[in-house]
Design a protein around this motif. Structure first.
Motif, PDB file in Angstrom:
ATOM      1  N   UNK A   2       0.830  -1.199   0.000  1.00 31.68           N
ATOM      2  CA  UNK A   2       0.000   0.000   0.000  1.00 31.68           C
ATOM      3  C   UNK A   2       0.874   1.264   0.000  1.00 31.68           C
ATOM      4  N   UNK A   3       1.960   1.249   0.768  1.00 32.35           N
ATOM      5  CA  UNK A   3       2.858   2.402   0.793  1.00 32.35           C
ATOM      6  C   UNK A   3       3.517   2.615  -0.576  1.00 32.35           C
ATOM      7  N   UNK A   4       3.899   1.535  -1.230  1.00 31.95           N
ATOM      8  CA  UNK A   4       4.498   1.630  -2.562  1.00 31.95           C
ATOM      9  C   UNK A   4       3.496   2.176  -3.564  1.00 31.95           C
ATOM     10  N   UNK A   5       2.256   1.692  -3.496  1.00 30.86           N
ATOM     11  CA  UNK A   5       1.206   2.185  -4.390  1.00 30.86           C
ATOM     12  C   UNK A   5       1.004   3.679  -4.192  1.00 30.86           C
ATOM     13  N   UNK A   6       0.902   4.120  -2.936  1.00 30.08           N
ATOM     14  CA  UNK A   6       0.705   5.551  -2.653  1.00 30.08           C
ATOM     15  C   UNK A   6       1.870   6.384  -3.170  1.00 30.08           C
ATOM     16  N   UNK A   7       3.088   5.871  -3.026  1.00 29.29           N
ATOM     17  CA  UNK A   7       4.260   6.588  -3.505  1.00 29.29           C
ATOM     18  C   UNK A   7       4.219   6.739  -5.023  1.00 29.29           C
ATOM     19  N   UNK A  11       3.320  10.479  -8.493  1.00 27.75           N
ATOM     20  CA  UNK A  11       3.908  10.922  -9.762  1.00 27.75           C
ATOM     21  C   UNK A  11       2.802  11.638 -10.554  1.00 27.75           C
ATOM     22  N   UNK A  12       3.072  12.859 -11.065  1.00 33.13           N
ATOM     23  CA  UNK A  12       2.014  13.678 -11.665  1.00 33.13           C
ATOM     24  C   UNK A  12       1.174  13.007 -12.747  1.00 33.13           C
ATOM     25  N   UNK A  13       1.742  12.265 -13.656  1.00 31.61           N
ATOM     26  CA  UNK A  13       0.997  11.700 -14.772  1.00 31.61           C
ATOM     27  C   UNK A  13       0.422  10.324 -14.469  1.00 31.61           C
ATOM     28  N   UNK A  14       0.514   9.865 -13.228  1.00 33.09           N
ATOM     29  CA  UNK A  14      -0.024   8.567 -12.833  1.00 33.09           C
ATOM     30  C   UNK A  14      -1.373   8.784 -12.159  1.00 33.09           C
ATOM     31  N   UNK A  15      -2.414   8.129 -12.685  1.00 33.74           N
ATOM     32  CA  UNK A  15      -3.748   8.236 -12.098  1.00 33.74           C
ATOM     33  C   UNK A  15      -3.981   7.178 -11.034  1.00 33.74           C
ATOM     34  N   UNK A  16      -3.641   5.932 -11.371  1.00 28.87           N
ATOM     35  CA  UNK A  16      -3.939   4.832 -10.457  1.00 28.87           C
ATOM     36  C   UNK A  16      -2.885   3.735 -10.624  1.00 28.87           C
ATOM     37  N   UNK A  17      -2.561   3.071  -9.506  1.00 27.80           N
ATOM     38  CA  UNK A  17      -1.574   1.994  -9.520  1.00 27.80           C
ATOM     39  C   UNK A  17      -2.152   0.773  -8.812  1.00 27.80           C
ATOM     40  N   UNK A  18      -1.932  -0.401  -9.397  1.00 29.23           N
ATOM     41  CA  UNK A  18      -2.271  -1.675  -8.761  1.00 29.23           C
ATOM     42  C   UNK A  18      -0.982  -2.470  -8.603  1.00 29.23           C
TER      43      UNK A  18
END
Length: 187
Positions: A2-7, A11-18
């Motif tokens: 979860x911490x890695x996903x939030x980090x 990044x400005x051009x990143x909307x969502x990370x899984x």
């Protein structure tokens, strides 16, 4: 994880990370990139989901011609929804929406690709209640439909004159303002 996903989502051009763990010692990362739809207010962008985000606008492609949206905080999704409606209405006239302004009182102003400025006023059918209790105004779509239907005939009658702006807030019509006529000296 979860911490890695939030980090990564900072990044400005990143909307969502899984992120998923893959046994025995790997991670699977899926990144959804921001898809800019328009410029938002003074220094942000708005994506196709109606979410405002901050990113370096200099990283946009040189040929990107994004419309500019202005509106109060938390009105992003409403403005994107209206933009989609307006784009459908004006497409048959070969006009694009280049700017939308939603005032703090939720009145709409629009600028089209030909420079025409439209005053649409407030939408009585919207979820935003009129604090003055007024009723009887035409809904947003009805005012635009009336204008779009009249536009081709209006252009023929104007015989080449340029319409600078149109006020669609009237209950039984609309008003136009013509651009000044350039006077050429005659002999």
């Amino acid at each position: 994880l979860n911490d890695t996903r939030k980090l990564l989502e900072t990044v400005p051009w990143v909307r969502h990370v899984q992120i998923q763990r893959v046994w025995p010692d790997a991670l699977r990362v899926k990144i959804e990139e921001q898809q800019p739809l328009a410029l938002w207010n003074e220094n942000q962008l708005i994506n196709t989901w109606g979410e405002a985000f901050s990113a370096n606008q200099g990283e946009l492609p040189d040929d990107a011609h994004l419309p500019h949206f202005y509106g109060p905080d938390l009105s992003e999704r409403l403005v994107v929804q209206r933009y989609a409606e307006l784009a459908r209405w004006f497409a048959p006239l070969n006009l694009r929406v280049t700017q939308i302004t939603l005032s703090p009182r939720y009145a709409w102003d629009v600028e089209l690709s030909n420079g025409l400025r439209l005053s649409l006023g407030r939408d009585p059918a919207a979820d935003v209640a009129d604090p003055h209790g007024r009723s009887g105004a035409l809904p947003f779509a009805a005012r635009i439909e009336r204008f779009v239907n009249a536009w081709p005939a209006l252009l023929r009658r104007l015989d080449g004159r340029t319409v600078r702006s149109a006020d669609l807030r009237y209950s039984n019509g609309f008003a136009i303002m013509l651009a000044p006529v350039s006077h050429t000296p005659s002999k």
